[in-house]
Design an enzyme around this catalytic site. Structure first.
Site, mmCIF file in Angstrom:
data_model
loop_
_atom_site.group_PDB
_atom_site.id
_atom_site.type_symbol
_atom_site.label_atom_id
_atom_site.label_comp_id
_atom_site.label_asym_id
_atom_site.label_seq_id
_atom_site.Cartn_x
_atom_site.Cartn_y
_atom_site.Cartn_z
ATOM 1 N N ARG A 52 -6.980 18.453 51.980
ATOM 2 C CA ARG A 52 -5.744 18.315 51.182
ATOM 3 C C ARG A 52 -5.822 17.104 50.255
ATOM 4 N NH1 ARG A 52 -1.538 15.792 53.217
ATOM 5 N NH2 ARG A 52 -1.774 16.613 55.326
ATOM 6 N N TYR A 104 8.923 27.696 28.652
ATOM 7 C CA TYR A 104 8.729 28.600 29.785
ATOM 8 C C TYR A 104 9.986 28.588 30.655
ATOM 9 C CZ TYR A 104 7.104 30.666 34.059
ATOM 10 O OH TYR A 104 7.010 31.467 35.167
ATOM 11 N N ASP A 176 3.449 20.367 27.605
ATOM 12 C CA ASP A 176 2.886 21.587 28.186
ATOM 13 C C ASP A 176 2.070 22.240 27.076
ATOM 14 O OD1 ASP A 176 2.337 24.164 29.035
ATOM 15 O OD2 ASP A 176 4.209 24.373 30.171
ATOM 16 N N LYS A 201 -3.638 30.617 32.875
ATOM 17 C CA LYS A 201 -3.674 31.319 31.584
ATOM 18 C C LYS A 201 -5.048 31.164 30.930
ATOM 19 C CE LYS A 201 0.685 31.683 32.687
ATOM 20 N NZ LYS A 201 1.153 32.836 33.454
#
Ligand SMILES: Cc1ncc(COP(=O)(O)O)c(C=O)c1O
Length: 383
Positions: A52, A104, A176, A201
């Site tokens: 992690r 978004y 972004d 994406k």
């Protein structure tokens, strides 16, 4: 050997790849182990403790993203929204965030449903009109959230201008840049403090991995980056080693793919703009687009996304999508295959997206086939 700075395509093909020291493998092996051996004296001499907190595949992906964005650090997450949540949770209750009106839809949803009730305050303004930022800035504004080009209207924000105004006010700027990718736009070089990607994406580019990342140009005392890193390690929304490996594989062809996406999108946008069944096209590569001049200045290509409004309304737009054969009807974007989406019905009842809007993610197919497909589907509009 020349030490000249390497061009983007060269850097993308090599980023994050260091031959594996024991075997010389050029392509990194997959490190599935969730834990790493400790020395008898308690040390971790190889720098890895637990999956992690860090993992070699994640470290390689983060190194590649850092290099391609020109940052000092990258922090990888399980999705673009996990990255978004980590950044917003790095702020304190009472802090104020300015977001774009077109962005978004998950960003606004997260603020409205989770982080607003937890104490963050926020306003949405049209950041494509630079001056509109001034009226939204408050003494408590800590972060200005830019998304350029934006989803789904492809609004273009002047990054350098917004960063100058936000910084003069003492606020940080995050961009972004999912729809641009570092192949086309480098927000850190234009003044942004942080860049966010949904690596789901274009960066991965093959529609088979969810992921997100924050890349920073960290300065001493800039707590937001440390807090985002702490969110990654403590809240634990970390991408799997295989997800990181696949995304790094995708990155290696980013320059090549983006060239094809841009070429196809330019053809699609020009075709749609000249079609009588289309009311409006949103694509910054069109000279008539309101974002064209800024995009031409701050991007090296106009990207692979195009939105268009079909004459008639929602039913006509849906019918066009239903008739397409090469474009697949699906949400998401940035893969090698073209997708079409009736965006408003995906965003839900409170959407501000025009009901007749179709969003196209233009893939790397032959642009002639895409244009033929659109021509056939649009021929029957109004008929
Ligand atoms: C611009 C942009 N940012 C963030 C996201 C969210 O990314 P993810 O779906 O990986 O959580 C998306 C998803 O479509 C997006 O288009």
């Amino acid at each position: 050997m020349s030490d000249a700075p390497r061009r983007f395509a060269t850097r993308a093909a090599h980023a994050g790849l260091t031959p594996e020291p024991t075997t010389g493998a050029v392509i990194p092996p997959l490190h599935l182990s969730t834990t790493f051996e400790r020395d008898p004296d308690g040390d971790y001499p190889r720098g890895y403790v637990y999956g992690r907190t860090d993992n070699p595949n994640r470290r390689a992906l983060e190194a590649a993203l850092t290099e391609l964005e020109g940052g000092s650090e990258a922090i990888a997450f399980t999705s673009g929204m996990a990255a978004t949540a980590a950044v917003l949770r790095a702020l304190d209750p009472g802090d104020h965030v300015v977001i774009p009106t077109d962005a978004y839809h998950g960003l606004r949803g997260l603020l409205r449903e989770r982080l607003g009730p937890a104490g963050l305050t926020w306003d949405a303004v049209d950041l494509a009109v630079t001056g509109s930022l001034d009226a939204a800035l408050r003494p408590t504004t800590r972060l200005v959230w830019v998304e350029t080009p934006s989803n789904p209207l492809l609004r273009v924000t002047d990054l350098a201008a917004v960063c100058a105004r936000a910084h003069a006010h003492g606020a940080r700027v995050i961009c972004d840049s999912t729809w641009a990718t570092p192949a086309l736009q480098r927000p850190l070089a234009l003044g942004a403090d942080l860049v966010l990607h949904s690596t789901t994406k274009f960066l991965n580019g093959h529609g088979d991995v969810l992921g997100g990342a924050v890349v920073a140009q960290a300065e001493p005392g800039q707590t937001i980056v440390d807090r985002v890193r702490a969110e990654q390690r403590l809240a634990g929304a970390v991408p799997s080693p295989f997800d990181c490996w696949l995304t790094l594989r995708g990155l290696r062809t980013l320059a090549l793919r983006m060239r094809a996406h841009c070429e196809g999108a330019a053809r699609v946008a020009a075709f749609l703009a000249a079609h009588p069944a289309i009311e409006a096209v949103h694509y910054p590569g069109l000279p008539s687009d309101p974002g064209h001049a800024v995009a031409a200045r701050q991007m090296s290509g106009f990207g692979g996304m195009v939105s268009a409004r079909v004459r008639g309304g929602a039913a006509e737009a849906m019918a066009v999508a239903a008739r397409l054969r090469v474009f697949r009807r699906a949400t998401s974007l940035g893969g090698v295959e073209s997708l079409v989406e009736h965006r408003a019905s995906m965003e839900g009842h409170d959407t501000a997206t025009p009901l007749n809007l179709l969003r196209f993610s233009v893939g790397i197919e032959d642009p002639d086939d895409l244009v033929d497909d659109l021509g056939a589907a649009l021929a029957r509009v109004g008929g």
